[in-house]
Write an enzyme that holds these catalytic residues in place. Structure first.
Site, PDB file in Angstrom:
ATOM      1  N   ASP A 461       1.036  -0.896   0.033  1.00  0.00           N
ATOM      2  CA  ASP A 461      -0.880  -0.194   0.213  1.00  0.00           C
ATOM      3  C   ASP A 461       0.679   1.324  -0.278  1.00  0.00           C
ATOM      4  O   ASP A 461       2.120   1.046   0.284  1.00  0.00           O
ATOM      5  CB  ASP A 461      -1.172  -0.159   1.356  1.00  0.00           C
ATOM      6  CG  ASP A 461      -1.710  -0.591   1.066  1.00  0.00           C
ATOM      7  OD1 ASP A 461      -2.536  -1.182  -0.012  1.00  0.00           O
ATOM      8  OD2 ASP A 461      -3.154  -1.478   1.695  1.00  0.00           O
ATOM      9  N   ASP A 791      -4.976  -2.663   4.894  1.00  0.00           N
ATOM     10  CA  ASP A 791      -5.410  -1.903   6.016  1.00  0.00           C
ATOM     11  C   ASP A 791      -6.909  -2.037   5.692  1.00  0.00           C
ATOM     12  O   ASP A 791      -7.366  -2.332   6.843  1.00  0.00           O
ATOM     13  CB  ASP A 791      -4.449  -0.814   6.285  1.00  0.00           C
ATOM     14  CG  ASP A 791      -4.962   0.090   4.959  1.00  0.00           C
ATOM     15  OD1 ASP A 791      -5.865  -0.359   4.411  1.00  0.00           O
ATOM     16  OD2 ASP A 791      -4.744   1.025   5.388  1.00  0.00           O
ATOM     17  N   ASP A 795     -10.124  -5.868   2.049  1.00  0.00           N
ATOM     18  CA  ASP A 795      -7.967  -6.363   1.999  1.00  0.00           C
ATOM     19  C   ASP A 795      -8.215  -7.853   2.057  1.00  0.00           C
ATOM     20  O   ASP A 795      -6.964  -8.474   1.774  1.00  0.00           O
ATOM     21  CB  ASP A 795      -6.961  -5.725   2.958  1.00  0.00           C
ATOM     22  CG  ASP A 795      -6.681  -4.217   1.776  1.00  0.00           C
ATOM     23  OD1 ASP A 795      -6.900  -4.313   0.524  1.00  0.00           O
ATOM     24  OD2 ASP A 795      -6.295  -3.040   2.158  1.00  0.00           O
TER      25      ASP A 795
END
Length: 979
Positions: A461, A791, A795
């Protein structure tokens, strides 16, 4: 301390609801639950009153909270008692090889008391015969010592994991209102009567009834097995159950059941998972589909891990938190299994290689052991019974000889198989896991530690991992003016300024706040960082968001369309005093501008916003902001009015369909565009360079604008301006990897992923498709080992699919943490690099131990076999070989398995799945050391008696002295080997 209005002291709880009533209440669902709450209990407000609480929460009075726990129970499920040390000893005794040794030792011990004619000819022989029992006893003592060492290590490992679990539990907190103030408390501190805030991504820690909700969607598959999300509302289905996931929206609930009385707790009681199993009887009329539960619970039980109560999963956590998995290898094989049981998540590289090596060593050891026994028996039989001087059968002597040969054979097998290897692996992994906690890696699955050492690809990310996640608005576009400094409230058109402040203050999660740092002009950002950046803009222009929120408390909001990965925006509907419905929207700029038909000009007046205007704004405002590495957020509004409507207003005919979101959130009026800066962490570029040097490809997968993502990727060092690597949006990626029927094709993914470095505006589905495609690719000779960070709630699939899933400890949702293998407690990319170092260190530590162990084993086995073939006996007695193999090697595993990692570990490429565990260099070292030791030991065996003028001990049935000298010299050789 005085109680607030509506919260009666617990000493007056004689008329309060009882545990049994509350448990029965939580068994109802849907409209039936709505009717029961209304008819039997007079509504949720009355339930709160009967629990002696209030909508402002319970008072922060510890004595009252303690009394509530005494009445309604604690929000914990007592774990299954740990295995006793004696039970661990018993389990260690189940090893087949040890059982064979014990039986052989007992037979040898029994036969040692049978008179032997050969050893009874003189006094010295008689004294030796009296000592014949020593070997049998010594073998038993060695086995007992090994068993106790194994049991102690198992006991220590379980204790360590329970301690690690307690640490995770203490860090898992939940938002609760106490004395009118929202605070985060450990989930174990929740009590019946608490008023809790629930939001997107939460794993519910207790049962409760909804007070208020905004677009609340819950995943109850862990309890019901149904995969469809359940919409929750006060007038639709007000029951929230422990162990379920909040997938969308937000709301408030009053806690009605905790611990063993919650729905998850009841199921644990059915599984026999709690110490109170017999005392906690579930209701006969349970409507929770508990009959679906088929699997027994693991040793360490959570309160609300949904996997614990699912029919096909096991529970890893206590109190709803995320616990380490003590059975990592099995879970690693089961995780990621798709339909038909296809194993998508394979064994770790080290596990695969060790399994293959163990099988090969087992075959070789068995062959040599059997061959040794056959040689000994044949030679003994020929010499004893063949020829004119052949002896007759003497049970006392000859049976003992056969047992001795059998013991030698079993001992050769014991020595051939590296018994210390499992201990070395366990010690190395456990040591690494414990040390990794200090490097901000909370390991949940043991095998993830080693797997990370072989990672070839990291899909990371952006926000919070590569960047600081401390967001600030640094540019704005308001009324046609692109400003690179923050204006003052008085500098803006009054209408625009007021709408902007209201939009930001109301259309943000009320859990997002800025907390002033004492003695400083800075603020701590609490909650969603993007929303906190916008709240910071309100403060920067000279206003405050709190008075607006006071005027519009959360329960007064008419409807909320919460942010999710599909919408990429958030909208809130309020009803003004004049009856007008006003909709505020914020979100990704391109998406919001698509929904806008009007814009506020420099005077705060409404003017049309055409497609050409939109394209011009994207080109001249959004793209330049993105090239500066800024995340762009647009603000917009729309009014449904009664009576005549202005240019940008819609007449409210009384027939607004609020569920038709696309229609409601359209024809908006653009207020402003904000450019939010999230600086790259200063240590990240160097960390990415180290990864690239170590043969690991870093890819950025983000929801941000493609230009913003490219800018950040260049700053991080993921790409450089001259590279020909791919930077694309999720939409384009999806189009290119699917065929005409919309099915993802591996060959299409293979054409993209090797050069793909940045995937922008990606959805969780895009991330999952990318990760799955890389793992299943056959482009490279070695299968890629992929690590993924995540997060968000959505996901989860990508984290499960990855070889190693990293969840964010600070910004991550409970769902993401639960799906992960490792939790980054500081959300920092550099911690991933440390995990790579630890993983490679584990692999190298095991390789070092193998080199030492196999050198010892090769020498001992050859000595035993050659001795059997040439002198009718093994120069090393069973007890001596056991000592070498099981005692000394245990200490060697301690020494070699606990070395610290070094930076040099990142100077090499990943080993990959096909590289042999025993490298060419290791093989040279093993053979070189073995040849050296064999030369020394064979000289001692055949020439030692002459050199040192001692009895050779060869062909002596009873214990002698030369074997001890030989054994001592072998110790010296092995000590030299380990060094």
């Amino acid at each position: 301390m005085q109680s607030q209005p509506g919260a009666t002291n617990m000493s007056d709880l004689t008329d309060s609801l009882e545990v049994k009533e509350l448990r029965e209440l939580m068994e109802f669902r849907g409209q039936e639950a709505v009717e029961v709450v209304a008819s039997k209990y007079g509504g949720v407000v009355n339930i709160i009153q009967r629990l002696h609480s209030s909508e402002n929460g319970l008072p922060n009075d510890q004595s009252e909270l303690s009394t509530r726990r005494n009445k309604y129970g604690y929000n914990v499920i007592p774990p299954k008692p740990p295995k006793s040390f004696l039970l661990l000893v018993w389990e260690a005794l189940q090893d087949t090889t040890l059982i064979i040794l014990i039986i052989a030792a007992v037979i040898s011990l029994g036969l040692s008391f049978v008179p032997s004619a050969h050893c009874a000819s003189d006094d010295s022989s008689e004294s030796e015969s009296h000592a014949a029992w020593i070997e049998g006893c010594a073998i038993l003592i060695a086995v007992i010592l090994v068993v106790f060492v194994t049991a102690f290590n198992d006991w220590r490992k379980e204790k360590q994991f329970r301690g690690l679990q307690s640490k995770i539990e203490s860090e898992h907190k939940f938002a609760v209102i106490r004395s009118g103030v929202v605070e985060q408390i450990p989930v174990g501190d929740l009590v019946v009567g608490d008023i809790c805030q629930v939001k997107y991504g939460d794993l519910l820690p207790a049962d409760g009834v909804l007070l208020q909700s905004n677009d609340l969607m819950v995943d109850e598959s862990s309890l019901t097995g149904e995969s469809d999300l359940v919409k929750k509302a006060v007038d639709r289905d007000p029951m929230l159950l422990s162990g379920t996931h909040v997938m969308e929206g937000s709301g408030k609930m009053v806690v009605t059941a905790v611990g063993v009385n919650s729905q998850a707790g009841i199921i644990f009681a059915l599984l026999g998972a709690t110490a109170q199993e017999k005392e906690t009887k579930p209701s006969e009329n349970s409507k929770s589909n508990k009959e679906e539960v088929k699997k027994s619970a693991p040793e360490i039980q959570p309160l609300l891990n949904p996997e614990a109560v699912n029919t096909e999963k096991a529970a890893p956590a206590h109190n709803g938190s995320v616990a380490p998995d003590t059975n990592a290898p099995n879970d690693a094989e089961n995780e990621g299994k798709g339909e038909g049981g296809i194993n998508l998540k394979q064994q770790s590289v080290l596990q695969t290689k060790l399994t293959k090596l163990a099988i090969q060593i087992g075959y070789a050891g068995t062959f040599i052991a059997v061959l040794t026994v056959i040689v000994l028996v044949i030679r003994w039989a020929v010499e004893e019974f063949a020829g004119p001087d052949g002896k007759s059968w003497d049970t006392g002597v000859h049976l003992k000889n056969l047992v001795d040969f059998f013991i030698i054979g079993v001992t050769v097998l014991v020595v051939a198989v590296p018994e210390g290897l499992p201990l070395a692996v366990t010690l190395s992994l456990a040591y690494s896991v414990r040390k990794m906690m200090f490097d901000n890696n909370l390991v949940r699955h043991l095998d993830a530690c080693e797997t990370m050492g072989n990672a070839t690809s990291i899909c990371s990310d952006k926000t919070g991992t590569l960047t600081t996640n401390k967001m600030t608005v640094v540019q704005t576009y308001i009324g046609g003016n692109h400003m690179k400094t923050i204006p003052k409230y008085s500098d803006l058109p009054p209408t625009t300024a007021e709408l902007m402040v209201d939009c930001i203050s109301i259309n943000s999660g009320y859990t997002s706040i800025l907390k002033e740092v004492p003695g400083s002009s800075l603020y701590d950002q609490i909650g969603n960082k993007t929303e906190c950046a916008l709240l910071g803009l309100v403060l920067s222009i000279g206003k405050h968001y709190q008075p607006v929120r006071d005027d519009w408390p959360e329960q007064s909001l008419y409807k909320v369309y919460t942010f999710n990965s599909v919408r990429k925006c958030m909208s809130t509907v309020i009803k003004l005093p004049n009856g007008t419905f006003r909709i505020f929207t914020k979100g990704a700029s391109e998406i919001i501008l698509e929904k806008c038909s009007f814009v506020l000009d420099n005077d705060g007046k409404v003017k049309p916003f055409s497609k050409a205007d939109r394209e011009s704004t994207i080109k001249n405002v959004i793209e330049p902001m993105a090239r500066d590495g800024l995340r762009t957020i647009s603000l917009a509004y729309k009014d449904y009015v009664i009576g005549s409507a202005a240019l940008n207003e819609v007449v409210n005919s009384g027939q607004i369909n609020w569920d038709a979101e696309e229609e409601v959130v359209s024809g908006m009026t653009s207020i402003a565009i904000c450019g939010i800066e999230d600086p790259v962490r200063p240590e990240v570029p160097e960390a990415i360079t180290r990864c690239q040097k170590a043969g690991i490809t870093v890819r950025m997968v983000t929801g941000d604008n493609v230009n913003t993502a490219r800018s950040i990727a260049i700053k991080c060092g993921i790409i450089s301006p001259s590279d020909d690597f791919l930077v694309m949006e999720g939409k384009e990626f999806n189009n290119r990897v699917r065929d005409s029927q919309g099915v993802v094709k591996q060959e299409l993914v293979d054409a993209i992923w090797p050069k793909l470095r940045v995937l922008a505006r990606s959805s969780p589905t895009d991330k999952y498709t990318l990760v799955k495609g890389i793992i299943e690719s056959k482009v490279n000779p070695n299968r890629e080992v992929v690590a993924v960070t995540g997060d968000g709630t959505n996901d989860g699939p990508a984290l499960k699919m990855a070889d190693v899933g990293f969840a964010m400890g600070i910004a991550g949702t409970d769902v993401a943490k639960e799906a992960s293998d490792i939790i980054l407690t500081d959300d920092n990319f550099t911690s991933i690099v440390k995990a790579v170092m630890w993983g490679r260190n584990v692999y190298d530590s095991i390789a070092k131990f193998l080199q030492f162990q196999l050198t010892v084993n090769v020498v001992a086995v050859i000595i035993a076999f050659v001795g059997a073939a040439t002198i009718k006996d093994s120069p090393l007695k069973a007890i001596q070989m056991l000592w070498v193999n099981l005692i000394m090697d245990t200490l060697a595993s301690l020494a070699l398995a606990t070395e610290l990692p070094t930076e040099e570990l990142l100077d090499r490429q990943p080993y990959g799945r096909t590289k042999p565990l025993i490298s060419r260099r290791m093989l040279v070292n093993i053979l070189g050391q073995a040849v050296y030791q064999l030369i020394v030991l064979f000289c001692m065996l055949y020439l030692g008696a002459e050199w040192f003028d001692v009895d050779s001990g060869i062909n002596v049935e009873c214990p002698g002295g030369h074997g001890t000298l030989h054994h001592g010299l072998q110790h010296v050789c092995h000590d030299d080997s380990i060094q």
